[in-house]
Design a protein around this motif. Structure first.
Motif, PDB file in Angstrom:
ATOM      1  N   ALA A 173       0.175  -1.207   0.336  1.00  0.00           N
ATOM      2  CA  ALA A 173       0.689  -0.184  -0.080  1.00  0.00           C
ATOM      3  C   ALA A 173       0.947   0.853  -0.166  1.00  0.00           C
ATOM      4  O   ALA A 173       0.696   2.181  -0.653  1.00  0.00           O
ATOM      5  N   ARG A 178      -0.919   4.643  -1.443  1.00  0.00           N
ATOM      6  CA  ARG A 178      -2.489   4.031  -0.398  1.00  0.00           C
ATOM      7  C   ARG A 178      -2.652   3.803   0.881  1.00  0.00           C
ATOM      8  O   ARG A 178      -3.075   3.445   1.549  1.00  0.00           O
ATOM      9  N   SER A 183      -6.697   2.886   4.610  1.00  0.00           N
ATOM     10  CA  SER A 183      -6.415   2.327   3.963  1.00  0.00           C
ATOM     11  C   SER A 183      -5.664   1.331   4.937  1.00  0.00           C
ATOM     12  O   SER A 183      -5.779   0.182   4.897  1.00  0.00           O
TER      13      SER A 183
END
Length: 704
Positions: A173, A178, A183
């Motif tokens: 991620a 992200r 998240s």
């Protein structure tokens, strides 16, 4: 309608191919015994229904959709209207109940009518006896408090949290930009199976996530995220199977059925060892290919278990076919093992249980000793068995009732998942023996294959469009069925099959053909089989340009044009892949086994067909001895059950056919592990997704 008209209808429908000769002969037999053509006609019809996979013919007057013989036979026009009209003029309940050829319970008569359903005698017997045995097997296992505590500790150890997947996902991620609190929270919920996130201190959890530079730093989450707020269905499945002598673990591809059963077997072995005994465990699957896959996957799963070597060594890693386990008697439909000569085992695990028909499931359960445990693994949403029945689907239909309060409490005790104790389902014993695995570890949110399978299974046409349109899904591709894409598909297959064919070509400058040992030849065969099994074309139908026969011929011509094979107009040639279509117990080759024809070393080397056995060894057979078979560059979706391919191409007919159903499409999609290409007109694909297979059966009612 007069009797002779029923006779005329029976002859006409047989002549036109709507009824099989077998159905017609059975009808004739009933007539000669009863002098009743009306009864003969319905007898032929119930025989036809069995041939289509139904256990019986439903004649319940209270049914929402009464049985329609015209629809069942695929009739239309005047003949359909005439048959439908005359069918409705007969009081079938009264006719069958009063016939001397029809019984209402166990007897030697050929037909059984239970007031709702008409059966051929032996299928009524199979259904009743199977239901009775499964209900008796489904009784709870007595567990005292000390044993419950030991099993809970063992399950906690076997299903201990593995933080490396979460750590890897967090790093991924970050790389993809992200990395934010929302998240990270979503990743924790997904990876750790959190179901009540609102009860957690997310600020403290996020501090641990942000600071973690090593995997072991995430172990601080053990205290911040207790087991009580999680729900791992693999652990629930293992716990459920420890509480019952009959257990069903169902789930789609990648949900970890094999991993779960490996941990379950470790728990059973450890449990028995504490009591001074060791269970005799057998693993089986319906086909040789499915058995080979089970052998491979269970060996990997057992090898990775966090248990002592002495526990591992008592978990079998080799599986066999159902036929081999039961003991085939040449020339007989019966087996060596049955109720009076039961199998010598304590635990039986059956993989790919959706492929097991009513007759085989009955014979299997009939051969189990009274003390045995039976564990069925499979995907309830796949195609049902080729023969009559949808046993796994019928059993899994009880899942909607949920666990009883007693079972819910017991599972919460064994797993630590407190949410289970709050469920209160109906008191249906069979429901307490079921667990549906709901999380795919192979396909995540970025997987087109997983999302497409989910959309098809839900019958969601809008979502199917969305999945195909999503450019982020690089593991699936859809092509309209036109001449350009048809040719492209053939070229793709040529490119893929080139890999295994080139393994069969030996450069004479590197090695002398005559110096290749039998072991080296077997190694070449094994590598070729592995390479060939990475890709496959799956078809919905058998005949025509879009069916197995036509496409096998076209692929063969395309490969020959590229000089990858040299057929020389012969049936057998080096590189020809085949699939066995009839069991040969003497040779140990079974329906569905895949082999490749390879030339032996030397200028005049003989052709032999090489097969990989379920134990990983290679068997070589002369072409003249190979049992019934067909070329296997392409195969039907039905025949692909029990197999998986890295790259799967699936083609549907451009014309509507009732063969194309939701279950067929779903089964084809879920054969793909890494890449799926679908060649189909989208409208017909969506139409097929709306058609669900319904097989007439009384098993659900009898299990109740």
């Amino acid at each position: 309608m007069r009797d002779f008209r029923w006779e005329q209808a029976l002859k006409q429908l047989t002549a036109q191919g709507y009824l099989r000769q077998l159905d017609h002969q059975f009808g004739q037999f009933i007539y000669h015994q009863s002098d009743d053509w009306t009864l003969a006609f319905i007898a032929a019809l119930v025989s036809s229904e069995v041939g289509k996979g139904h256990i019986c013919m439903v004649l319940d007057q209270k049914a929402q959709t009464p049985f329609d013989p015209s629809a069942s036979l695929g009739l239309y026009g005047e003949i359909a209207q005439a048959l439908r009209h005359q069918w409705q003029q007969v009081d079938w309940r009264e006719r069958l109940s009063s016939s001397p050829m029809v019984a209402s319970e166990q007897s030697a008569l050929p037909l059984i009518f239970d007031g709702k359903r008409l059966y051929l005698n032996r299928y009524w017997h199979y259904e009743c006896q199977l239901a009775s045995r499964l209900v008796s097997f489904g009784t709870p296992v007595s567990l005292e408090l000390p044993m419950i505590q030991k099993l809970k500790s063992l399950l906690d150890h076997l299903f201990a949290r593995e933080y490396r997947y979460l750590f890897s996902a967090l790093n991924q991620a970050k790389q993809q930009g992200r990395d934010n609190q929302v998240s990270r929270q979503q990743l924790v919920c997904d990876m750790l199976d959190v179901i009540t996130p609102h009860t957690l201190d997310w600020q403290a959890i996020d501090q641990v996530l942000v600071k973690a530079s090593r995997v072991d730093a995430l172990t601080e989450l053990d205290d911040l995220i207790p087991n009580a707020v999680c729900l791992n269905w693999q652990k629930v499945a293992a716990a459920m199977a420890l509480t019952r002598r009959f257990a069903v673990i169902s789930g789609g591809p990648g949900t970890g059925k094999t991993t779960t059963v490996a941990k379950l077997l470790a728990a059973l072995v450890a449990q028995e060892k504490q009591q001074g005994a060791l269970p005799n465990i057998k693993l089986v699957a319906p086909t040789g290919k499915a058995a080979a896959r089970l052998t491979e996957s269970i060996a990997k799963a057992v090898d990775s278990l966090a248990v002592s070597p002495d526990v591992k060594q008592h978990i079998p890693t080799e599986s066999s076919t159902l036929h081999r386990l039961l003991g085939v008697i040449p020339g007989s439909a019966e087996f060596r093992h049955h109720q009076k000569n039961p199998l010598h085992l304590d635990v039986l695990v059956v993989d790919e249980a959706s492929m097991v028909d009513l007759s085989m499931m009955y014979k299997l359960v009939d051969a189990l000793p009274a003390h045995a445990r039976l564990i069925l693994l499979g995907d309830k949403d796949q195609l049902s068995s080729v023969e009559a029945g949808a046993v796994l689907g019928d059993i899994c239909s009880f899942h909607r009732f949920g666990y009883s309060q007693t079972q819910s409490t017991r599972l919460a005790e064994l797993t630590g998942f407190e949410s289970l104790a709050n469920t209160n389902g109906h008191n249906r014993d069979i429901a307490d023996s079921l667990c549906m695995l709901q999380k795919s570890y192979r396909f995540d949110g970025r997987s087109g294959i997983g999302q497409l399978a989910k959309a098809v299974n839900a019958g969601d046409s809008t979502q199917i469009d969305a999945v195909f349109a999503n450019a982020a899904f690089d593991d699936i591709a859809h092509f309209d069925l036109d001449s350009h894409h048809y040719h492209q598909m053939l070229q793709t297959l040529v490119s893929e099959y080139r890999h295994y064919l080139e393994l069969l070509k030996i450069d004479k400058s590197d090695i002398n053909h005559s110096q290749i040992s039998p072991q080296q030849q077997q190694n070449i065969a094994k590598q070729a089989l592995e390479a060939f099994n990475r890709c496959r074309l799956l078809c919905a139908i058998r005949e025509g340009d879009f069916g197995v026969k036509g496409l096998n011929q076209r692929i063969e011509k395309a490969l020959a044009a590229r000089r990858l094979i040299r057929t020389q107009d012969e049936v057998w040639y080096s590189g020809r892949p085949i699939m066995i279509t009839r069991n040969d117990y003497g040779l140990g080759l079974y329906n569905g086994d895949i082999g490749i024809c390879i030339q032996e070393p030397g200028e005049n080397g003989r052709l032999k067909v090489y097969f990989e056995q379920s134990d990983g060894t290679i068997k070589a057979v002369l072409p003249s001895r190979v049992p019934e078979h067909e070329t296997a560059y392409a195969m039907t979706i039905h025949k692909s059950q029990g197999s998986e391919f890295d790259f799967t191409l699936m083609i549907l007919s451009p014309d509507f056919t009732p063969i194309v159903t939701r279950e067929l499409i779903y089964t084809g999609i879920t054969r793909a592990k890494k890449q799926l290409n679908v060649y189909a007109n989208i409208g017909l694909l969506k139409r097929g997704v709306q058609i669900q297979t319904q097989r007439a059966s009384g098993l659900v009612e009898r299990l109740s």
